[in-house]
Design a protein around this motif. Structure first.
Motif, PDB file in Angstrom:
ATOM      1  N   MET A   1       0.833  -1.185   0.000  1.00 36.60           N
ATOM      2  CA  MET A   1       0.000   0.000   0.000  1.00 36.60           C
ATOM      3  C   MET A   1       0.876   1.247   0.000  1.00 36.60           C
ATOM      4  N   ILE A   2       0.340   2.303  -0.525  1.00 37.31           N
ATOM      5  CA  ILE A   2       1.038   3.580  -0.566  1.00 37.31           C
ATOM      6  C   ILE A   2       0.437   4.497   0.502  1.00 37.31           C
ATOM      7  N   SER A   3       1.285   5.257   1.153  1.00 35.69           N
ATOM      8  CA  SER A   3       0.790   6.201   2.155  1.00 35.69           C
ATOM      9  C   SER A   3       0.633   7.576   1.520  1.00 35.69           C
ATOM     10  N   SER A   4      -0.151   8.407   2.166  1.00 35.64           N
ATOM     11  CA  SER A   4      -0.340   9.769   1.656  1.00 35.64           C
ATOM     12  C   SER A   4       0.991  10.532   1.676  1.00 35.64           C
ATOM     13  N   GLY A   5       1.822  10.256   2.674  1.00 32.31           N
ATOM     14  CA  GLY A   5       3.140  10.892   2.736  1.00 32.31           C
ATOM     15  C   GLY A   5       4.040  10.471   1.585  1.00 32.31           C
ATOM     16  N   GLN A   6       3.992   9.181   1.225  1.00 32.83           N
ATOM     17  CA  GLN A   6       4.770   8.707   0.082  1.00 32.83           C
ATOM     18  C   GLN A   6       4.299   9.392  -1.197  1.00 32.83           C
ATOM     19  N   LEU A   7       3.012   9.549  -1.317  1.00 32.58           N
ATOM     20  CA  LEU A   7       2.457  10.182  -2.506  1.00 32.58           C
ATOM     21  C   LEU A   7       2.948  11.620  -2.634  1.00 32.58           C
ATOM     22  N   ARG A   8       2.884  12.361  -1.537  1.00 31.93           N
ATOM     23  CA  ARG A   8       3.357  13.753  -1.557  1.00 31.93           C
ATOM     24  C   ARG A   8       4.862  13.819  -1.801  1.00 31.93           C
ATOM     25  N   ALA A   9       5.619  12.921  -1.163  1.00 30.64           N
ATOM     26  CA  ALA A   9       7.076  12.899  -1.343  1.00 30.64           C
ATOM     27  C   ALA A   9       7.444  12.537  -2.780  1.00 30.64           C
ATOM     28  N   ALA A  10       6.727  11.596  -3.353  1.00 29.79           N
ATOM     29  CA  ALA A  10       6.995  11.199  -4.739  1.00 29.79           C
ATOM     30  C   ALA A  10       6.775  12.381  -5.681  1.00 29.79           C
ATOM     31  N   ARG A  11       5.690  13.105  -5.470  1.00 27.74           N
ATOM     32  CA  ARG A  11       5.446  14.292  -6.302  1.00 27.74           C
ATOM     33  C   ARG A  11       6.548  15.314  -6.132  1.00 27.74           C
ATOM     34  N   ALA A  12       6.990  15.494  -4.885  1.00 28.29           N
ATOM     35  CA  ALA A  12       8.054  16.473  -4.616  1.00 28.29           C
ATOM     36  C   ALA A  12       9.349  16.072  -5.318  1.00 28.29           C
ATOM     37  N   LEU A  13       9.688  14.784  -5.274  1.00 31.55           N
ATOM     38  CA  LEU A  13      10.902  14.319  -5.950  1.00 31.55           C
ATOM     39  C   LEU A  13      10.823  14.538  -7.455  1.00 31.55           C
ATOM     40  N   LEU A  14       9.642  14.382  -8.005  1.00 33.06           N
ATOM     41  CA  LEU A  14       9.454  14.591  -9.441  1.00 33.06           C
ATOM     42  C   LEU A  14       9.304  16.066  -9.799  1.00 33.06           C
ATOM     43  N   GLY A  15       8.998  16.895  -8.799  1.00 37.93           N
ATOM     44  CA  GLY A  15       8.797  18.315  -9.050  1.00 37.93           C
ATOM     45  C   GLY A  15       7.509  18.584  -9.813  1.00 37.93           C
ATOM     46  N   ILE A  16       6.476  17.801  -9.517  1.00 42.72           N
ATOM     47  CA  ILE A  16       5.197  17.979 -10.203  1.00 42.72           C
ATOM     48  C   ILE A  16       4.108  18.338  -9.196  1.00 42.72           C
ATOM     49  N   ASP A  17       3.047  18.954  -9.691  1.00 47.00           N
ATOM     50  CA  ASP A  17       1.926  19.290  -8.826  1.00 47.00           C
ATOM     51  C   ASP A  17       0.844  18.212  -8.922  1.00 47.00           C
TER      52      ASP A  17
ATOM     53  N   ASP B   1      -8.261  -0.065  -8.850  1.00 49.33           N
ATOM     54  CA  ASP B   1      -7.879   0.371 -10.191  1.00 49.33           C
ATOM     55  C   ASP B   1      -7.295   1.785 -10.160  1.00 49.33           C
ATOM     56  N   THR B   2      -7.875   2.654  -9.357  1.00 54.13           N
ATOM     57  CA  THR B   2      -7.385   4.031  -9.241  1.00 54.13           C
ATOM     58  C   THR B   2      -6.007   4.059  -8.599  1.00 54.13           C
ATOM     59  N   LEU B   3      -5.838   3.312  -7.512  1.00 55.42           N
ATOM     60  CA  LEU B   3      -4.525   3.244  -6.854  1.00 55.42           C
ATOM     61  C   LEU B   3      -3.475   2.703  -7.812  1.00 55.42           C
ATOM     62  N   THR B   4      -3.838   1.682  -8.578  1.00 54.47           N
ATOM     63  CA  THR B   4      -2.915   1.077  -9.535  1.00 54.47           C
ATOM     64  C   THR B   4      -2.488   2.091 -10.590  1.00 54.47           C
ATOM     65  N   LYS B   5      -3.415   2.908 -11.069  1.00 58.16           N
ATOM     66  CA  LYS B   5      -3.095   3.929 -12.067  1.00 58.16           C
ATOM     67  C   LYS B   5      -2.117   4.964 -11.515  1.00 58.16           C
ATOM     68  N   VAL B   6      -2.341   5.383 -10.280  1.00 62.35           N
ATOM     69  CA  VAL B   6      -1.474   6.396  -9.671  1.00 62.35           C
ATOM     70  C   VAL B   6      -0.076   5.818  -9.438  1.00 62.35           C
ATOM     71  N   VAL B   7       0.001   4.613  -8.886  1.00 61.79           N
ATOM     72  CA  VAL B   7       1.298   3.973  -8.646  1.00 61.79           C
ATOM     73  C   VAL B   7       2.034   3.766  -9.965  1.00 61.79           C
ATOM     74  N   ALA B   8       1.330   3.305 -11.001  1.00 59.63           N
ATOM     75  CA  ALA B   8       1.952   3.091 -12.308  1.00 59.63           C
ATOM     76  C   ALA B   8       2.492   4.397 -12.881  1.00 59.63           C
ATOM     77  N   ALA B   9       1.735   5.484 -12.736  1.00 54.07           N
ATOM     78  CA  ALA B   9       2.194   6.778 -13.237  1.00 54.07           C
ATOM     79  C   ALA B   9       3.459   7.225 -12.510  1.00 54.07           C
ATOM     80  N   LEU B  10       3.507   7.014 -11.197  1.00 52.12           N
ATOM     81  CA  LEU B  10       4.703   7.378 -10.434  1.00 52.12           C
ATOM     82  C   LEU B  10       5.893   6.517 -10.852  1.00 52.12           C
ATOM     83  N   GLU B  11       5.670   5.222 -10.986  1.00 51.48           N
ATOM     84  CA  GLU B  11       6.755   4.320 -11.383  1.00 51.48           C
ATOM     85  C   GLU B  11       7.237   4.625 -12.798  1.00 51.48           C
ATOM     86  N   ASP B  12       6.321   4.931 -13.708  1.00 49.17           N
ATOM     87  CA  ASP B  12       6.701   5.298 -15.078  1.00 49.17           C
ATOM     88  C   ASP B  12       7.518   6.583 -15.108  1.00 49.17           C
TER      89      ASP B  12
END
Length: 87
Positions: free
Chosen positions: A1-17, A47-58
């Protein structure tokens, strides 16, 4: 599972909003916003979680689960466990 903190940190590392992540994952902006404010573990439709995780991994993000190793090495973000203050 992904945490909300991981999600925010991942966006920060990518520099995306949030809007950019929504576009890359094909989910709504409101869904990304809800995921990021959902407390610790992000809950939602699989399905939604999978799409978000896949986008981050891609985009180059490696999500590291609790107590998991990162065999590829490289940079990462992980919270250390909290230790009670000695005293």
């Amino acid at each position: 599972m992904i945490s909300s903190g991981q999600l925010r940190a991942a966006r920060a590392l990518l520099g995306i909003d949030q809007r950019t992540l929504a576009e890359r994952s094909g989910v709504s902006l409101a869904t990304i916003q809800r995921m990021e404010t959902s407390g610790n573990v992000v809950r939602g439709v699989v399905d939604t979680l999978t799409k978000v995780v896949a986008a981050l991994e891609d985009s180059g993000i490696e999500l590291i689960g609790e107590n998991a190793q990162s065999p590829a090495g490289g940079r990462g973000v992980r919270l250390r466990p909290k230790h009670p203050e000695a005293g």
